[in-house]
Design an enzyme around this catalytic site. Sequence first.
Site, PDB file in Angstrom:
ATOM      1  N   HIS A  80     -61.832  10.146  50.355  1.00  0.00           N
ATOM      2  CA  HIS A  80     -60.822  10.560  49.481  1.00  0.00           C
ATOM      3  C   HIS A  80     -59.741  11.430  50.378  1.00  0.00           C
ATOM      4  CE1 HIS A  80     -58.408  12.181  46.217  1.00  0.00           C
ATOM      5  NE2 HIS A  80     -58.803  11.155  45.617  1.00  0.00           N
ATOM      6  N   GLU A  99     -53.896   4.967  48.428  1.00  0.00           N
ATOM      7  CA  GLU A  99     -53.409   6.165  47.740  1.00  0.00           C
ATOM      8  C   GLU A  99     -52.532   6.955  48.616  1.00  0.00           C
ATOM      9  OE1 GLU A  99     -56.438   7.272  44.345  1.00  0.00           O
ATOM     10  OE2 GLU A  99     -56.498   8.575  45.812  1.00  0.00           O
TER      11      GLU A  99
HETATM   12  O1  G3P Z   1     -58.592   9.810  43.367  1.00  0.00           O
HETATM   13  C1  G3P Z   1     -57.580   9.381  42.169  1.00  0.00           C
HETATM   14  C2  G3P Z   1     -56.362  10.177  42.941  1.00  0.00           C
HETATM   15  O2  G3P Z   1     -56.328  11.153  44.102  1.00  0.00           O
HETATM   16  C3  G3P Z   1     -55.093  10.028  42.413  1.00  0.00           C
HETATM   17  O3  G3P Z   1     -54.744  11.481  41.805  1.00  0.00           O
HETATM   18  O4  G3P Z   1     -53.936  12.556  39.894  1.00  0.00           O
HETATM   19  O5  G3P Z   1     -52.421  11.059  41.189  1.00  0.00           O
HETATM   20  O6  G3P Z   1     -54.037  10.106  39.505  1.00  0.00           O
HETATM   21  P1  G3P Z   1     -53.552  11.262  40.475  1.00  0.00           P
END
Ligand code: G3P
Length: 230
Positions: free
Chosen positions: A96, A144
């Site tokens: 992560h 992400e």
């Molecule tokens: O693991 C999920 C993440 O890093 C995204 O976070 O708060 O933008 O949904 P968020």
Amino acid sequence: MVRLELPIIIVNFKGYREAIGEKAVQLAKIAEEVSVETGVTIAVAPQYVDVFRIASVVSVPVFAQHIDPVVPGSFTGHVIAEAVKEAGAVGTLINHSERRLILADIDGAVKRAREVGLVSVVCSNNPEVSAAVAALNPNMVAVEPPELIGTGIPVSKAKPEVVTSTVNVVRKVNPDVVVLCGAGISSGDDVEAALKLGTRGVLLASGVVKAKDPKKVLLEMAEAAQRSEG
Ligand code: G3P
């Protein structure tokens, strides 16, 4: 290894105050209710110390937030895949953005997950890293962009090219790997957009964990996922 039906919504509880201890249990129960109502797979990734408690009282899949690439033994302070599995987790996040690993350790952690039968979801920050980690043969890759994490600005709308490039490159490198996306996903619309870009689910946190009414948001997301599949 448990076979998780797709599409999937994974709610990462991170270290948020709203999702620790008893509050984590309540949030996991909400995930369970929404999953039962909609038939959409909703997994939760709580703090390690809450994994056993949550897995004991809810039927939704529980993920660890990380495992270390080590075997049981003299590893004080490490997270051992076997312990996570015995606590009731069915899968684990790896690499992560907030718990990054070097490539060799991502490989080690994916292998450990596979050895003990945990579903591995490896996070990446862009399409290039997605391609690299897809070669390690995890079950899923979740792209992400770090700059959108926690902003409420959804990757599926703000940076759709990051998602489509990841879908394309992962398909080429390893078509067995399921692609998810995350960062800023906060509504049903955001989930729908993510699935339309070719992903099979989302990894998210603040949009649900910090929502005034997490059930309402999660239900809207699950209904969007259901619609997109139909
Ligand atoms: O693991 C999920 C993440 O890093 C995204 O976070 O708060 O933008 O949904 P968020």
